[in-house]
Design a protein around this motif. Structure first.
Motif, short mmCIF file in Angstrom:
data_model
loop_
_atom_site.label_atom_id
_atom_site.label_comp_id
_atom_site.label_asym_id
_atom_site.label_seq_id
_atom_site.Cartn_x
_atom_site.Cartn_y
_atom_site.Cartn_z
N THR A 300 0.86 -1.19 0.00
CA THR A 300 0.00 0.00 0.00
C THR A 300 0.89 1.23 0.00
O THR A 300 1.95 1.22 0.64
CB THR A 300 -0.90 0.03 1.26
N VAL A 301 0.50 2.27 -0.74
CA VAL A 301 1.16 3.58 -0.62
C VAL A 301 0.10 4.61 -0.31
O VAL A 301 -1.07 4.44 -0.67
CB VAL A 301 1.95 3.98 -1.89
N GLU A 302 0.51 5.69 0.37
CA GLU A 302 -0.45 6.68 0.86
C GLU A 302 -0.09 8.10 0.44
O GLU A 302 0.20 8.94 1.28
CB GLU A 302 -0.49 6.62 2.39
N PRO A 303 -0.08 8.38 -0.86
CA PRO A 303 0.24 9.75 -1.28
C PRO A 303 -0.87 10.74 -0.89
O PRO A 303 -2.04 10.44 -1.05
CB PRO A 303 0.36 9.64 -2.81
N GLY A 304 -0.50 11.88 -0.35
CA GLY A 304 -1.46 12.94 -0.07
C GLY A 304 -1.12 14.13 -0.95
O GLY A 304 -1.74 14.36 -1.99
N ARG A 305 -0.07 14.85 -0.54
CA ARG A 305 0.39 16.01 -1.28
C ARG A 305 0.59 15.71 -2.77
O ARG A 305 0.22 16.51 -3.63
CB ARG A 305 1.74 16.45 -0.67
N SER A 306 1.18 14.56 -3.06
CA SER A 306 1.52 14.22 -4.44
C SER A 306 0.28 14.20 -5.34
O SER A 306 0.37 14.46 -6.54
CB SER A 306 2.22 12.86 -4.46
N ILE A 307 -0.88 13.91 -4.78
CA ILE A 307 -2.11 13.86 -5.58
C ILE A 307 -2.74 15.25 -5.72
O ILE A 307 -3.24 15.61 -6.78
CB ILE A 307 -3.11 12.84 -4.99
N VAL A 308 -2.67 16.07 -4.67
CA VAL A 308 -3.52 17.27 -4.70
C VAL A 308 -2.75 18.60 -4.75
O VAL A 308 -3.32 19.63 -5.14
CB VAL A 308 -4.49 17.22 -3.49
N ALA A 309 -1.46 18.61 -4.39
CA ALA A 309 -0.77 19.90 -4.22
C ALA A 309 -0.77 20.74 -5.50
O ALA A 309 -1.19 21.90 -5.49
CB ALA A 309 0.66 19.69 -3.73
N THR A 310 -0.32 20.16 -6.60
CA THR A 310 -0.18 20.98 -7.81
C THR A 310 -1.53 21.22 -8.50
O THR A 310 -1.60 21.99 -9.46
CB THR A 310 0.79 20.35 -8.83
N ALA A 311 -2.58 20.58 -8.01
CA ALA A 311 -3.91 20.83 -8.58
C ALA A 311 -4.52 22.11 -8.03
O ALA A 311 -5.51 22.60 -8.55
CB ALA A 311 -4.83 19.65 -8.30
N GLY A 312 -3.93 22.66 -6.96
CA GLY A 312 -4.53 23.81 -6.29
C GLY A 312 -3.79 25.11 -6.56
O GLY A 312 -2.56 25.14 -6.59
N VAL A 313 -4.55 26.17 -6.79
CA VAL A 313 -3.97 27.51 -6.95
C VAL A 313 -4.73 28.45 -6.01
O VAL A 313 -5.97 28.48 -6.04
CB VAL A 313 -4.12 28.03 -8.40
N ALA A 314 -3.98 29.17 -5.17
CA ALA A 314 -4.63 30.14 -4.27
C ALA A 314 -4.62 31.50 -4.95
O ALA A 314 -3.63 31.89 -5.58
CB ALA A 314 -3.87 30.21 -2.95
N LEU A 315 -5.75 32.21 -4.85
CA LEU A 315 -5.85 33.55 -5.43
C LEU A 315 -6.11 34.56 -4.33
O LEU A 315 -7.00 34.36 -3.48
CB LEU A 315 -7.01 33.62 -6.43
N TYR A 316 -5.34 35.63 -4.34
CA TYR A 316 -5.49 36.71 -3.36
C TYR A 316 -5.60 38.03 -4.10
O TYR A 316 -5.13 38.17 -5.22
CB TYR A 316 -4.26 36.79 -2.46
N ARG A 317 -6.17 39.02 -3.41
CA ARG A 317 -6.13 40.37 -3.96
C ARG A 317 -5.16 41.19 -3.12
O ARG A 317 -5.10 41.04 -1.90
CB ARG A 317 -7.51 41.00 -3.95
N VAL A 318 -4.38 42.03 -3.79
CA VAL A 318 -3.44 42.91 -3.10
C VAL A 318 -4.23 44.02 -2.40
O VAL A 318 -5.10 44.65 -3.00
CB VAL A 318 -2.43 43.52 -4.10
N LEU A 319 -3.94 44.22 -1.11
CA LEU A 319 -4.61 45.29 -0.36
C LEU A 319 -3.69 46.49 -0.15
O LEU A 319 -4.15 47.62 0.00
CB LEU A 319 -5.08 44.77 1.01
N ALA A 320 -2.39 46.23 -0.08
CA ALA A 320 -1.46 47.33 0.17
C ALA A 320 -0.10 46.99 -0.41
O ALA A 320 0.29 45.82 -0.44
CB ALA A 320 -1.33 47.58 1.67
N VAL A 321 0.59 47.99 -0.92
CA VAL A 321 1.98 47.83 -1.36
C VAL A 321 2.79 48.85 -0.58
O VAL A 321 2.41 50.01 -0.47
CB VAL A 321 2.13 48.07 -2.88
N LYS A 322 3.89 48.40 0.00
CA LYS A 322 4.65 49.26 0.91
C LYS A 322 6.13 49.03 0.69
O LYS A 322 6.56 47.89 0.53
CB LYS A 322 4.27 48.86 2.35
#
Ligand SMILES: *Cc1c(COP(=O)(O)O)cnc(C)c1O
Length: 445
Positions: A300-322
């Motif tokens: 048995t193998v138990e991949p977690g990150r290997s299956i889902v990590a690169t499938a996800g993209v986080a999106l943020y909006r910039v609130l301040a530049v300093k």
């Protein structure tokens, strides 16, 4: 009219191994699209921060693991990220689930996931975890301490015995960071082979008629970018299986080699393919079994990150530049409450502006969150355009694992939604946490 600049092309980072899903291409107007949907459109439609999950990428990675080890059981480590859609995708791809709480178990059960394909882990299983596992009939419970053996056996309803494995410590240090290294002596997981604890547990389980010992389990850690530690670990576990046969006359039919397979967090970082890990692990298993004259156990193998990590993209909006102290900071509308990994283990990311073209030169910019900690840094010194301004959307690839699942309620900002993309369409999988959700739990004065 299609001009050269609007023809979708693979992102420049798409030299293997990539940090983006395979579907990621440049899109009109400086955007990037994933699963056929422009990221800026998703930021607009669902608000930010938002996590985008490429369904085809998740399925393809799960399928790649199945192809890599056709005779093994592939079990997805649910703690990397779980929601009901994910449960369904794993079921459809023929992958099992590794869970470590009653909550994860109940979520899987709510979709009718076959219980015999579920493995329950945990160094401290609560009475509720064990009760739930026994009620639902999970396939394997992995014993992680001696004191849970009698407690578990006492609750098995019978007449059939509960199948269990023992999590052993092969004594191998591996993994991207000491906080995610779990195969060496002297940390909280597993039972030491060298120290004799593993053998004591085996003897105790063999003396419990309500428990059936079916095999041994190891989990070396996470972000292990080489197959060699697995090969060494498998040999040690097989050697221990031979000792169990010699002393107790029992040949264990299963070996679980755990998870921890690395993904690239930055372009070009080493990340062997499932096929490469699979070949090496299988090879080590065959050799070790020949050496110790044991029949091949089911792997048995138990991949977690290997299956889902690169499938996800986080999106943020910039609130301040300093600009301060000679550095440029871009502060976004999320941070350590949706991604604690940089603060926890110094995890690193690339960041890309999406949604508008910019011809401005690039400069080193540190992307920080909105939370009240100086350590709330998402990405240190990444290249972003000099004209970056409030309102711009930033995309952080390789965000599918251990982010949403580790999200907290810090500063009551609300945990972000998760949106699936597939075939040019998007759909909401998990909605944003609202103020009413927080307020509803606050029941006393
Ligand atoms: C966390 C964990 C995994 C998965 O680890 P990844 O690094 O996500 O592959 C597998 N097995 C066990 C027992 C775990 O605790």
């Amino acid at each position: 009219m299609t001009t050269l600049s609007t023809i979708p092309v693979p992102l420049p980072e798409l030299t293997a191994p990539s940090v983006w899903p395979a579907s990621a291409v440049t899109a009109r107007g400086g955007d990037v699209s994933v699963g056929g949907v422009p990221l800026a459109e998703l930021a607009e439609r669902y608000g930010t921060p938002v996590y985008v999950l490429d369904e085809a990428e998740v399925r393809a990675r799960a399928a790649a693991w199945r192809r890599a080890l056709p005779d093994a059981d592939v079990v997805y480590a649910a703690k990397a990220f779980l929601c009901r859609a994910m449960v369904d995708w794993m079921e459809q791809e023929g992958v099992g689930l590794d869970v470590c709480s009653a909550g994860e178990l109940e979520l899987a059960a709510s979709r009718g996931f076959p219980a015999d394909r579920i493995v329950l882990h945990g160094n401290a299983k609560s009475p509720r975890d064990l009760r739930t596992a026994l009620r639902l009939g999970v396939g394997r419970i992995v014993i992680d301490s001696e004191c849970e053996i009698a407690r578990l056996a006492a609750h098995v309803p019978g007449p059939e015995a509960q199948q269990v494995m023992v999590r052993v410590l092969p004594g191998i240090a591996a993994g991207g960071h000491h906080k995610i290294s779990t195969g060496a002596e002297g940390q909280k997981f597993g039972l030491s082979i060298a120290g004799g604890d593993a053998e004591d547990a085996v003897a105790r389980i063999l003396g419990q008629p309500r428990l059936e010992l079916v095999g041994l389990h190891m989990h070396l850690g996470s972000q292990i970018a080489s197959a060699e530690p697995y090969a060494r670990g498998v040999r040690r576990v097989v050697a221990f299986m031979a000792r169990i046969r010699d002393r107790y006359g029992v040949t264990l039919p299963e070996l679980d080699a755990g998870g921890g397979f690395a993904v690239a967090q930055l372009p070009g970082e080493p990340a062997p393919s499932p096929a490469a890990y699979g070949r090496r692990i299988n090879d080590a298993l065959v050799r070790a079994c020949a050496e110790f004259d044991l029949p091949l156990p089911r792997l048995t193998v138990e991949p977690g990150r290997s299956i889902v990590a690169t499938a996800g993209v986080a999106l943020y909006r910039v609130l301040a530049v300093k600009r301060t102290g000679g550095r440029v900071f871009a502060a976004v509308d999320g941070g350590m409450s949706d991604n604690p990994r940089p603060a926890l283990y110094g995890a690193r990311y690339t960041v890309r502006m999406v949604g508008r073209p910019s011809a401005a030169p690039m400069r080193a910019t540190t992307v920080v969150g909105r939370h009240c900690e100086a350590g709330d840094v998402l990405a240190e010194s990444v290249e972003l355009p000099e004209d970056l301004r409030p309102g711009d959307v930033l995309a952080v690839p390789a965000s599918g694992a251990y982010q949403v699942s580790m999200a907290s309620g810090y500063n009551l900002t609300g945990r972000p939604p998760v949106v699936a993309v597939a075939g040019g369409r998007s759909r909401l999988l998990v909605r944003r946490e609202t103020f009413e959700d927080h307020r509803g739990r606050d029941v006393g004065l």
